[in-house]
Design a protein around this motif. Structure first.
Motif, PDB file in Angstrom:
ATOM      1  N   PRO A 105     -41.235  20.028   4.168  1.00  0.00           N
ATOM      2  CA  PRO A 105     -40.437  18.663   4.154  1.00  0.00           C
ATOM      3  C   PRO A 105     -39.956  18.448   2.977  1.00  0.00           C
ATOM      4  CG  PRO A 105     -42.501  18.454   5.495  1.00  0.00           C
ATOM      5  CD  PRO A 105     -42.367  19.859   4.749  1.00  0.00           C
ATOM      6  N   LEU A 144     -37.621  15.651   0.348  1.00  0.00           N
ATOM      7  CA  LEU A 144     -37.012  14.091  -0.054  1.00  0.00           C
ATOM      8  C   LEU A 144     -36.276  14.097  -1.095  1.00  0.00           C
ATOM      9  CD1 LEU A 144     -37.053  11.274   1.284  1.00  0.00           C
ATOM     10  CD2 LEU A 144     -38.894  10.937  -0.015  1.00  0.00           C
ATOM     11  N   GLU A 187     -40.039   6.581   3.947  1.00  0.00           N
ATOM     12  CA  GLU A 187     -39.344   7.740   3.964  1.00  0.00           C
ATOM     13  C   GLU A 187     -40.135   9.117   3.856  1.00  0.00           C
ATOM     14  OE1 GLU A 187     -36.074   8.427   4.259  1.00  0.00           O
ATOM     15  OE2 GLU A 187     -35.721   6.391   4.665  1.00  0.00           O
ATOM     16  N   ALA A 247     -40.648  11.937   6.830  1.00  0.00           N
ATOM     17  CA  ALA A 247     -40.389  13.237   6.377  1.00  0.00           C
ATOM     18  C   ALA A 247     -41.690  14.241   6.848  1.00  0.00           C
ATOM     19  CB  ALA A 247     -40.014  13.428   4.846  1.00  0.00           C
ATOM     20  N   ASN A 276     -42.510  14.387  10.832  1.00  0.00           N
ATOM     21  CA  ASN A 276     -41.249  14.596  11.895  1.00  0.00           C
ATOM     22  C   ASN A 276     -41.866  15.907  12.599  1.00  0.00           C
ATOM     23  OD1 ASN A 276     -38.882  15.881  12.675  1.00  0.00           O
ATOM     24  ND2 ASN A 276     -37.703  14.697  11.097  1.00  0.00           N
TER      25      ASN A 276
END
Length: 473
Positions: free
Chosen positions: A417, A419, A441, A445, A448
């Motif tokens: 992941p 960001l 957020e 992430a 998911n």
């Protein structure tokens, strides 16, 4: 390079307000706080790029680049600095110098015509003129042209003498600050002056982060005269010399502006951060305390503490649903500057573990803060080659990587992941609301379900049991 530019660069390198320079002797201090550029290498951006990104968030002025078209094309809008008013700053202006202009020496005439046309068409309060490498090499005197244009056309024309070959992006930031001190700040008197006026320096309103902070100041009755330069207007910056306090958000960029405003106008400054709940609260307390020391009503301090208590309780209540999923998750933070420690503090608040944080473009003061937060320098890294970064992520040393867009594909290739935390991001993370958004957020992430799918072996890579293969035959 002109003698004036050499003197200005030497002054920036010898900046006494820079934490890196404080403990050095005179000889070492002149080397500056940035690594010298390798000839021919951009090193993360040139001086022109640094000057442009520092000043482009000034929203209502014309930003005119004197040089070939590519300089403006490469430097335009590389930060998502938002505006609450004028959108003039999003229009690209350039003199578009050609080979003929260079050979025939028409650069200065072309620049004056461009300034005149921009003023005629847009009637801005000022024109900022940026030197690039080509006109600087052939000797175009943008300061003389700007002085002539200001007198002739009646609009302030501000020369930003930071050609790319002068040095790094960080040097360009400081040269931009020098231009503000020399030609802008103090040129207009403010219409209103109060005991609670402040400036915020080194905040660029990326994706609207300034707007997450301003409501807090409004509730306390603190007036932000100017944010230099996020969502700024020329008149506000020009009249920013009568405030009671400057807050420095990014000391690597505009520390020279803070120090010279203190020296010239007697305005004290401190460095703080609006990333994370604790840092935001500390910044508000510091502002309130320093304003009271300078004559503001003493009730500002208890009102600030009440506001902080309410905002922290509300933020933690909104973060609580995410904490269990994020606690103990390991983060590789690959950014730089003030974010190298401010984001660390924010992530540690919610129980995440920082595997390492980069210290590119970070000052010694930034590094000291990292050591205080993480207990030593073992977690600090400089540049990580993509191959090493990929290998580290493939070994599972981090659960998520926070970085800029240029390294996202390394993380995605490693099925990790990612960001965006750098200046190109589209999400604001400042203040209490910003911290809640960051946590949301991060959670989105990491949890998911796509990561479970992409990490599963492909059907053709799976081992087929021998018995099943024989029965199929």
């Amino acid at each position: 390079m002109s003698e004036a530019l050499k003197a200005r660069i030497a002054g920036v390198f010898n900046e006494p307000g820079c934490d890196t320079n404080v403990a050095k002797d005179t000889k070492e201090r002149k080397k500056g706080c940035s690594k010298p550029l390798t000839p021919g290498a951009a090193a993360g951006g040139c001086a022109f790029d640094g000057a442009k990104i520092a000043l482009q968030p000034l929203t209502d002025v014309v930003h005119l680049v004197h040089g070939p078209l590519a300089c403006e094309g490469n430097g335009w809008d590389n930060r998502h600095a938002s505006s609450s008013g004028s959108k003039l700053y999003r229009t690209g202006f350039t003199t578009d110098m050609t080979e003929m202009d260079i050979v025939m020496g028409n650069g200065e005439k072309r620049l004056y015509r461009a300034i005149k046309e921009a003023i005629t068409r847009h009637n801005p309060p000022a024109v900022f003129v940026y030197a690039t490498c080509v006109p600087a090499v052939i000797g175009d005197d943008i300061e003389a042209v700007c002085k002539h244009a200001s007198a002739k056309l009646g609009t302030p024309c501000i020369p930003i003498n930071a050609p790319g070959f002068a040095g790094s992006k960080n040097l360009g930031n400081k040269l931009a600050g020098e231009a503000l001190i020399d030609y802008v700040i103090g040129t207009i008197e403010p219409e209103i002056v109060t005991d609670t006026d402040i400036n915020i320096l080194g905040e660029y309103n990326l994706s609207g982060e300034l707007w997450q902070i301003l409501p807090l100041f409004d509730k306390l009755g603190i007036r932000v005269q100017s944010c230099i330069t996020g969502d700024a207007k020329f008149r506000d910056v020009a009249s920013s010399h009568r405030v009671r306090l400057n807050m420095m958000v990014c000391s690597t960029a505009l520390i020279n502006v803070a120090r010279k405003m203190q020296q010239k106008y007697g305005i004290p400054y401190f460095e703080g951060s609006f990333y994370g709940i604790s840092d935001t609260s500390d910044a508000l307390r510091m502002i309130a305390g320093m304003l009271v020391e300078r004559g503001a009503d003493a009730s500002l301090i208890p009102r600030t503490n009440d506001l902080i208590a309410g905002e922290e309780a509300r933020a933690w209540a909104r973060i609580e649903p995410y904490r269990a999923a994020l606690k103990g998750k390991r983060v590789l933070l690959y950014t730089g500057g003030v974010k190298s420690w401010s984001i660390v503090a924010a992530l540690q608040e919610i129980g995440m573990e920082i595997v390492s944080t980069s210290v590119r473009k970070s000052t010694d003061n930034d590094k000291d803060k990292i050591k205080a937060l993480m207990g030593g320098d073992a977690h600090m890294v400089d540049a990580i080659p993509p191959r090493e970064m990929y290998a580290s992520l493939m070994r599972g040393e981090a659960d998520i990587m926070l970085s800029g867009g240029r390294t996202q594909f390394t993380a995605l290739k490693a099925k990790t992941p990612w960001l965006d935390i750098n200046q190109e991001r589209h999400t604001a993370y400042a203040g209490y609301d910003g911290m809640v958004e960051l946590v949301s957020e991060l959670h989105r992430a990491i949890v998911n379900p796509v990561w479970q799918e992409v990490r599963r072996p492909a059907p053709w890579d799976m081992t087929v049991p021998a018995g099943l293969l024989e029965s199929a035959c």
